[in-house]
Design a protein around this motif. Structure first.
Motif, PDB file in Angstrom:
ATOM      1  N   THR A  12      -9.427  -4.392  17.138  1.00 31.62           N
ATOM      2  CA  THR A  12      -8.850  -4.139  15.617  1.00 31.62           C
ATOM      3  C   THR A  12      -9.961  -4.736  14.726  1.00 31.62           C
ATOM      4  OG1 THR A  12      -6.618  -4.288  16.493  1.00 31.62           O
ATOM      5  CG2 THR A  12      -7.040  -4.497  14.195  1.00 31.62           C
ATOM      6  N   ALA A  13     -10.388  -6.142  14.768  1.00 28.95           N
ATOM      7  CA  ALA A  13     -11.130  -6.673  14.009  1.00 28.95           C
ATOM      8  C   ALA A  13     -12.758  -6.490  13.852  1.00 28.95           C
ATOM      9  CB  ALA A  13     -11.015  -8.215  14.232  1.00 28.95           C
ATOM     10  N   PHE A  49     -18.956 -17.712   6.068  1.00 28.29           N
ATOM     11  CA  PHE A  49     -17.809 -18.192   5.331  1.00 28.29           C
ATOM     12  C   PHE A  49     -17.028 -17.335   4.975  1.00 28.29           C
ATOM     13  CE2 PHE A  49     -20.851 -21.794   4.839  1.00 28.29           C
ATOM     14  CZ  PHE A  49     -20.030 -22.843   5.948  1.00 28.29           C
ATOM     15  N   PHE A  50     -17.577 -15.963   4.401  1.00 31.93           N
ATOM     16  CA  PHE A  50     -16.740 -14.892   3.892  1.00 31.93           C
ATOM     17  C   PHE A  50     -16.122 -14.037   4.995  1.00 31.93           C
ATOM     18  CE2 PHE A  50     -16.017 -10.646   1.883  1.00 31.93           C
ATOM     19  CZ  PHE A  50     -15.471 -11.112   0.537  1.00 31.93           C
ATOM     20  N   SER A  51     -16.827 -13.932   6.330  1.00 32.50           N
ATOM     21  CA  SER A  51     -16.489 -12.923   7.211  1.00 32.50           C
ATOM     22  C   SER A  51     -14.675 -13.021   7.755  1.00 32.50           C
ATOM     23  CB  SER A  51     -17.452 -13.267   8.584  1.00 32.50           C
ATOM     24  OG  SER A  51     -16.968 -14.385   9.141  1.00 32.50           O
ATOM     25  N   PRO A  52     -14.178 -14.036   7.732  1.00 35.58           N
ATOM     26  CA  PRO A  52     -12.818 -13.916   8.102  1.00 35.58           C
ATOM     27  C   PRO A  52     -12.059 -13.244   7.229  1.00 35.58           C
ATOM     28  CG  PRO A  52     -13.451 -16.164   8.549  1.00 35.58           C
ATOM     29  CD  PRO A  52     -14.743 -15.690   7.637  1.00 35.58           C
ATOM     30  N   VAL A  53     -12.272 -12.911   5.838  1.00 35.40           N
ATOM     31  CA  VAL A  53     -11.553 -12.128   4.899  1.00 35.40           C
ATOM     32  C   VAL A  53     -11.538 -10.696   5.533  1.00 35.40           C
ATOM     33  CG1 VAL A  53     -11.724 -11.320   2.632  1.00 35.40           C
ATOM     34  CG2 VAL A  53     -12.389 -13.582   2.996  1.00 35.40           C
ATOM     35  N   VAL A  54     -12.604 -10.199   5.994  1.00 35.85           N
ATOM     36  CA  VAL A  54     -12.481  -9.013   6.631  1.00 35.85           C
ATOM     37  C   VAL A  54     -11.887  -8.806   7.921  1.00 35.85           C
ATOM     38  CG1 VAL A  54     -14.344  -7.969   5.067  1.00 35.85           C
ATOM     39  CG2 VAL A  54     -14.793  -8.554   7.178  1.00 35.85           C
ATOM     40  N   VAL A  55     -11.800  -9.666   8.756  1.00 39.09           N
ATOM     41  CA  VAL A  55     -11.097  -9.795  10.145  1.00 39.09           C
ATOM     42  C   VAL A  55      -9.576  -9.253   9.925  1.00 39.09           C
ATOM     43  CG1 VAL A  55     -10.598 -11.010  12.082  1.00 39.09           C
ATOM     44  CG2 VAL A  55     -12.586 -11.269  11.274  1.00 39.09           C
ATOM     45  N   ASN A  59      -4.289  -4.389   6.779  1.00 44.13           N
ATOM     46  CA  ASN A  59      -3.775  -5.858   7.078  1.00 44.13           C
ATOM     47  C   ASN A  59      -2.022  -5.615   6.956  1.00 44.13           C
ATOM     48  OD1 ASN A  59      -5.833  -7.476   7.910  1.00 44.13           O
ATOM     49  ND2 ASN A  59      -6.217  -7.892   6.008  1.00 44.13           N
ATOM     50  N   LEU A  60      -1.800  -4.725   6.644  1.00 47.90           N
ATOM     51  CA  LEU A  60      -0.182  -4.547   6.236  1.00 47.90           C
ATOM     52  C   LEU A  60       0.762  -4.912   7.464  1.00 47.90           C
ATOM     53  CD1 LEU A  60       0.860  -1.244   4.088  1.00 47.90           C
ATOM     54  CD2 LEU A  60       0.678  -3.767   3.470  1.00 47.90           C
ATOM     55  N   TYR A  61       1.682  -5.860   7.348  1.00 44.96           N
ATOM     56  CA  TYR A  61       2.355  -6.044   8.356  1.00 44.96           C
ATOM     57  C   TYR A  61       3.923  -6.121   8.229  1.00 44.96           C
ATOM     58  CZ  TYR A  61       4.045  -8.820  12.536  1.00 44.96           C
ATOM     59  OH  TYR A  61       4.653  -9.289  13.551  1.00 44.96           O
ATOM     60  N   LEU A  62       4.394  -6.760   7.198  1.00 43.99           N
ATOM     61  CA  LEU A  62       5.910  -6.645   6.830  1.00 43.99           C
ATOM     62  C   LEU A  62       6.313  -5.400   6.765  1.00 43.99           C
ATOM     63  CD1 LEU A  62       8.435  -8.101   6.130  1.00 43.99           C
ATOM     64  CD2 LEU A  62       7.684  -7.963   3.671  1.00 43.99           C
ATOM     65  N   GLU A  63       5.877  -4.212   5.940  1.00 42.45           N
ATOM     66  CA  GLU A  63       6.258  -2.988   5.809  1.00 42.45           C
ATOM     67  C   GLU A  63       6.284  -2.197   7.123  1.00 42.45           C
ATOM     68  OE1 GLU A  63       4.315  -4.530   3.838  1.00 42.45           O
ATOM     69  OE2 GLU A  63       4.911  -4.352   1.684  1.00 42.45           O
ATOM     70  N   PRO A  64       5.184  -2.061   7.962  1.00 47.46           N
ATOM     71  CA  PRO A  64       5.374  -1.336   9.437  1.00 47.46           C
ATOM     72  C   PRO A  64       6.533  -2.178  10.244  1.00 47.46           C
ATOM     73  CG  PRO A  64       3.028  -1.934   8.942  1.00 47.46           C
ATOM     74  CD  PRO A  64       3.737  -2.679   7.675  1.00 47.46           C
ATOM     75  N   THR A  65       6.624  -3.382  10.098  1.00 43.49           N
ATOM     76  CA  THR A  65       8.012  -3.948  11.074  1.00 43.49           C
ATOM     77  C   THR A  65       9.223  -3.630  10.462  1.00 43.49           C
ATOM     78  OG1 THR A  65       7.390  -5.983   9.811  1.00 43.49           O
ATOM     79  CG2 THR A  65       6.586  -5.916  12.166  1.00 43.49           C
ATOM     80  N   VAL A  66       9.175  -3.449   9.221  1.00 41.83           N
ATOM     81  CA  VAL A  66      10.681  -3.239   8.661  1.00 41.83           C
ATOM     82  C   VAL A  66      10.998  -1.663   8.912  1.00 41.83           C
ATOM     83  CG1 VAL A  66      11.535  -2.898   6.390  1.00 41.83           C
ATOM     84  CG2 VAL A  66      10.737  -4.940   6.929  1.00 41.83           C
ATOM     85  N   TYR A  67       9.874  -0.923   8.592  1.00 43.97           N
ATOM     86  CA  TYR A  67      10.034   0.422   8.543  1.00 43.97           C
ATOM     87  C   TYR A  67       9.828   1.214  10.033  1.00 43.97           C
ATOM     88  CZ  TYR A  67      10.020   0.257   3.586  1.00 43.97           C
ATOM     89  OH  TYR A  67      10.267  -0.105   2.196  1.00 43.97           O
TER      90      TYR A  67
END
Lengths: 316, 306
Positions: free
Chosen positions: B280-281, A132-138, B237-245
């Motif tokens: 990535t994941a 249940f925690f794993s998506p947090v790190v995906v 996970n940053l997304y907004l900043e890279p897409t802006v800059y």
């Protein structure tokens, strides 16, 4: 980095013999100086990257700023007028509210349910916690892209539904289901975080108290609502605040899953702000929307501060 | 993918069945096997939406295009291929983008650990005039979401000619609002350190810097680990900043790059997207499965101490 406190003894011995005045650089002063040096990077960062820009949005909001033409003219309250007459504002705020409320309700209740289920020392419980925690790190965007793929009209979800004879909707392209989909995807991504916080809180509830109540004839439900819930109320408040403030900042999920659509049914305030500023190059109006977002967060923070006194059972 | 955790510390045998009051016959008894069946059944069903997307991502990345939208959907690729992984690298400078994400995450994580440990220590252990006011100033970073300040920040960096470089991301994320929570966590931790340790060190002639570096920091390993974990996840996970800059593909970070795989007609290339997403994941996920205790406890600590 050199620190003033490292020059310790030299200064003191340079003092003339028997002088009545203390040296200027006393231990307390040297210590204070060290304090300023220690906080300097963080403080300068906050001033430069938070407070100055915050002041600038109030400045920009009074200007009409055409980035492409390079014009920057003072227009007074025109942007505020535009805000209040913007036909998109009501739907955007509604979408923001629906998203936040839906997310908070679904996230907190699922987190609490999972925490209650997992708050026991049975075999395999740790494995389920990990799941249940794993998506947090995906990676957030990776998770969102996969769900976007799954929720397509001919995607995996509808494929599985068709196997059992259900004709699924086009989840992300229909008004009713798009917002629900975004909420659900976001909840599964992060509910593990709240679950862990609830688990830690539940483990702090004294077992003797619950057993004593049971001996007195209280049902499971009574024990839960009268003993467990009040005792974990500080954690509930904490997760509530974290989740609400987090929900107001959602951008990537919307950008990847629905691009604010269909129509503008999933255009939340941050998405609208970024769209106005960076897609339509309306920096002045974008700044006005940023002020609105800032005020909403401010009001929520003050409100939770007030609530905290009244609602939370105890605090340490 | 294996998601087994180490076996539970205590065996399932309950020490003593709790006393159940009479008059509730419909509830299964605590030791009843049905209770366990229900418990594990409910958890298994609940686990599906948490596990299935990752499963789908990995299996789809191995499917040839023809099989991506197969009906009924295949839960296992019948004809697995690594073509999508090759395409992920040839269609975009994916290795470069991977390196960008990695070095930005490492820079920001290490920087945040240093800055927050310094500021947190000073706010907790050193007395200086204006301390409380300055702490409130720093805490405003928690109140103001970075989305509020993105327009003026963009303009500031634009004036400095730093748009389409990594500097805005590196500087703002390390020194700005995102590091405030870390400073707060470190302060809360340093408040709990016994004062005698520092007094002893001071008698031995150590200055503030040495006390911080040689005594306080080594003792704060758990708090620092928590800060490192959540900072890394945040930056990754940053997304907004890279897409802006960022405008050039060779400067992109991974989240931004993942959304840019399209064929000549702008159509989505799902198998390539799934391959890039998997790459990535998966590394973070694997690290997490091996170190999940630290992850979970670290993050729980950041929340509870807040």
């Amino acid at each position: 980095m050199a620190l003033p406190s490292s020059v310790s003894s030299g200064r003191a011995s340079a003092r003339p013999e028997g002088a009545p005045r203390k040296p200027w650089l006393t231990y307390a002063r040297r210590d204070a100086l060290a304090g300023y040096v220690f906080i300097a990077p963080q403080l300068i960062g906050i001033v430069l990257f938070v407070l100055v820009p915050l002041g600038l949005i109030f400045y920009y909001a009074f200007h009409e700023w055409n980035v492409l033409a390079g014009t920057f003219t003072f227009v007074g309250l025109e942007n505020v007028d535009r805000l209040f007459s913007d036909p998109q504002l009501a739907p955007v705020l509604t979408a923001t509210g629906v998203f936040s409320i839906g997310l908070v309700i679904f996230n907190l209740s699922l987190a609490l349910l999972l925490a209650v289920l997992l708050n026991r020392r049975w075999r395999g419980v740790t494995a389920f916690r990990t799941i249940f925690f794993s998506p947090v790190v995906v990676s957030l965007v990776a998770w969102t892209i996969v769900w976007g793929f799954l929720l397509q009209d001919n995607g995996g979800i509808n494929g599985l539904l068709a196997v059992v004879g259900i004709d699924g909707p086009n989840w992300l392209r229909e008004g009713g289901t798009a917002m629900a989909s975004v909420i659900v995807v976001q909840v599964f991504k992060n509910v593990g975080l709240n679950m862990v916080l609830f688990l830690a809180a539940l483990q702090g509830v004294p077992r003797e108290l619950q057993e004593a109540a049971r001996v007195d004839g209280a049902s499971d439900r009574t024990v839960f609502t009268r003993i467990v819930l009040p005792l974990i109320s500080p954690t509930i408040l904490l997760t509530l605040v974290i989740t609400i403030v987090g929900s107001l900042q959602v951008y990537a999920q919307i950008a990847v899953l629905t691009q604010g659509g269909p129509g503008i049914s999933t255009t939340v305030l941050v998405y609208y702000l970024v769209q106005q500023a960076f897609e339509f190059h309306q920096f002045g109006y974008g700044s006005t929307l940023a002020i609105l977002l800032f005020l909403i967060v401010l009001v929520l923070t003050v409100a939770q501060w007030q609530l905290r006194k009244r609602w939370v059972f105890y605090e340490n | 993918m294996r998601t087994d955790a180490p076996p539970a510390p205590a065996p399932a045998a309950a020490p003593a069945p709790p006393v159940v009051p009479a008059g509730r016959p419909r509830r299964p008894a605590p030791g009843s096997p049905w209770r366990k069946v229900f418990f594990y059944g409910a958890l298994s069903i609940l686990a599906i939406p948490f596990v299935f997307p990752t499963w789908w991502m990995i299996t789809s990345s191995l499917k040839p295009v023809s099989e991506i939208f197969a009906f009924p959907p295949s839960l296992w690729p019948t004809d697995p291929t690594l073509d999508a992984y090759v395409d992920a690298f040839t269609m975009q400078p994916f290795a470069q983008q991977y390196f960008n994400s990695l070095y930005i995450a490492v820079f920001v994580t290490v920087g945040t650990m240093l800055i927050s440990a310094m500021a947190g220590y000073a706010f907790a252990r050193i007395r200086f005039p204006g301390q409380n006011v300055l702490f409130l100033v720093v805490l405003t970073g928690l109140l103001i979401p970075s989305e509020v300040t993105i327009v003026p920040l963009f303009q500031m960096f634009n004036t400095l000619g730093l748009v389409n470089t990594h500097w805005p991301i590196l500087l703002v994320t390390t020194f700005g609002a995102p590091s405030v929570l870390a400073t707060f966590i470190m302060r809360q931790f340093f408040l709990t350190l016994p004062v005698e340790l520092e007094e002893a060190a001071r008698l031995d002639g150590l200055g503030r810097w040495a006390i911080w570096w040689r005594i306080a920091l080594p003792l704060s390993r758990t708090a620092l680990a928590a800060v490192a974990i959540f900072t890394f996840l945040h930056v990754w996970n940053l997304y907004l900043e890279p897409t802006v800059y960022l405008l050039s593909p060779e400067l992109f970070t991974l989240p931004q790059a993942l959304t840019r795989y399209a064929d000549a007609y702008g159509g989505e290339m799902w198998n390539v997207q799934m391959a890039a997403s998997t790459m990535t994941a998966l590394p973070v996920l694997i690290v997490f499965v091996f170190a999940q205790k630290q992850f979970v406890e670290g993050l729980a600590q950041t929340g509870l101490k807040g």
